[in-house]
Scaffold this active site. Sequence first.
Site, PDB file in Angstrom:
ATOM      1  N   TYR A 129       2.368   9.476 -10.005  1.00 23.02           N
ATOM      2  CA  TYR A 129       3.220   8.972 -11.069  1.00 23.02           C
ATOM      3  C   TYR A 129       3.251   9.895 -12.286  1.00 23.02           C
ATOM      4  O   TYR A 129       3.852   9.557 -13.295  1.00 23.02           O
ATOM      5  CB  TYR A 129       2.763   7.573 -11.507  1.00 23.02           C
ATOM      6  CG  TYR A 129       3.093   6.479 -10.520  1.00 23.02           C
ATOM      7  CD1 TYR A 129       3.661   6.767  -9.277  1.00 23.02           C
ATOM      8  CD2 TYR A 129       2.834   5.157 -10.822  1.00 23.02           C
ATOM      9  CE1 TYR A 129       3.945   5.760  -8.381  1.00 23.02           C
ATOM     10  CE2 TYR A 129       3.126   4.134  -9.922  1.00 23.02           C
ATOM     11  CZ  TYR A 129       3.681   4.443  -8.706  1.00 23.02           C
ATOM     12  OH  TYR A 129       3.975   3.446  -7.814  1.00 23.02           O
ATOM     13  N   LYS A 143      -8.533   7.144  -0.761  1.00 22.65           N
ATOM     14  CA  LYS A 143      -8.113   7.646   0.550  1.00 22.65           C
ATOM     15  C   LYS A 143      -8.728   9.035   0.763  1.00 22.65           C
ATOM     16  O   LYS A 143      -8.080   9.964   1.244  1.00 22.65           O
ATOM     17  CB  LYS A 143      -6.581   7.684   0.630  1.00 22.65           C
ATOM     18  CG  LYS A 143      -6.035   7.865   2.054  1.00 22.65           C
ATOM     19  CD  LYS A 143      -6.353   6.706   2.976  1.00 22.65           C
ATOM     20  CE  LYS A 143      -5.745   6.921   4.361  1.00 22.65           C
ATOM     21  NZ  LYS A 143      -6.159   5.859   5.315  1.00 22.65           N
ATOM     22  N   ASP A 193      -6.421   1.333   2.618  1.00 18.67           N
ATOM     23  CA  ASP A 193      -5.750   0.470   3.579  1.00 18.67           C
ATOM     24  C   ASP A 193      -6.677  -0.647   4.049  1.00 18.67           C
ATOM     25  O   ASP A 193      -6.260  -1.813   4.176  1.00 18.67           O
ATOM     26  CB  ASP A 193      -5.193   1.275   4.765  1.00 18.67           C
ATOM     27  CG  ASP A 193      -6.139   2.348   5.260  1.00 18.67           C
ATOM     28  OD1 ASP A 193      -7.018   2.769   4.503  1.00 18.67           O
ATOM     29  OD2 ASP A 193      -5.992   2.786   6.421  1.00 18.67           O
ATOM     30  N   ASP A 198      -1.065   0.529  -8.651  1.00 20.59           N
ATOM     31  CA  ASP A 198       0.226  -0.150  -8.822  1.00 20.59           C
ATOM     32  C   ASP A 198       0.454  -1.122  -7.673  1.00 20.59           C
ATOM     33  O   ASP A 198       0.835  -2.281  -7.868  1.00 20.59           O
ATOM     34  CB  ASP A 198       1.334   0.904  -8.880  1.00 20.59           C
ATOM     35  CG  ASP A 198       2.685   0.326  -9.270  1.00 20.59           C
ATOM     36  OD1 ASP A 198       2.721  -0.805  -9.798  1.00 20.59           O
ATOM     37  OD2 ASP A 198       3.698   1.011  -9.068  1.00 20.59           O
TER      38      ASP A 198
END
Length: 336
Positions: A123, A172, A205, A229
């Site tokens: 972002y 991740k 995840d 987000d």
Amino acid sequence: MHNVTLIKGDGIGPSIMEAAVKVIDASGAKIHWHEAEAGMGAFEKYGTPLPDETMESIEKTRVAFKGPLTTQVGSGFRSINVELRKRYELYANIRPAKSWPGVKTRFEDVDIVIVRENTEGLYAGLEHYLTHKKDIAESLAVVTREGSERVIEYAFQYARDNNRSKVTVCHKANILKYTQGLFLDVAREIAQKYPDIEFDEKIIDAACMHMVMNPQQFDVVVTTNMFGDIMSDLTAGLVGGLGLIPGANIGKDAALFEAVHGSAPDIAGKNLANPTAVMMAGVMMLKYLGENDAAARMQQAIEKVINDGQFVTPDLNPASKAGTIEMGQAIIDAMA
């Protein structure tokens, strides 16, 4: 007396912000509101979504209270939220999601706070086309040690200050070994400074799966910008939706408090919009300003009205005839 820049926003923004301002004023907090404009309405009026006058106001007050703003999808000006976060280094985004006894959802006893890095990652807006035909686009995800340290430190300190027992870092790093790996490494380092806080780490995840299977295992969650987000909207869904979720954007010497839902132009001016999210953002703002008694009084009144279920907007109780104005007045009455 606290000086606060008031940005009512687009769509339902003016109606829910007016209700929230009345409740905040009734709480006993001493606020001097400096009204300013931003968003689509400002763009149509001034040719810019962020007029200089608005920026000058925030420069002076260092605290802004903002309604929802319309951001065009795929074209037009960039997100005003992103611009404000970058301009004032509002590096930590805080989104609490807590169950309401008066709101029926799939889960009970959810109490999760998402702390999201707010200025870096995908972002940051560092994107471009790689060909003249614009058929290949590239975005750069930037993660720095400094940016990671300050938001993770904030998460642990938030946990300690608010009597919370656990911080989970979501990442991740198994795939993105440099950017996400750096964030995870910093989290492990900072966790050692807080032996009183339990530390957990989850791959993003898997974390999302665990969150919808057993959300009670989460307390404070800290993660990078885009993951935060997504997760903050996920946790909103666990407790009744974005209409109940406030947001705070915290920097070293400035802060922005807001409703995190959209501007909902389809119901603008119809006295239907639920003002809870922005009112709870007002509670967070009062705590930030040190107005703890007023914040507690306001929060208790909001909870009472929602849990009673009588003077609430139709999204919270389809049988209710109350609107934004009536719900705001009920909260004021509950404080009295």
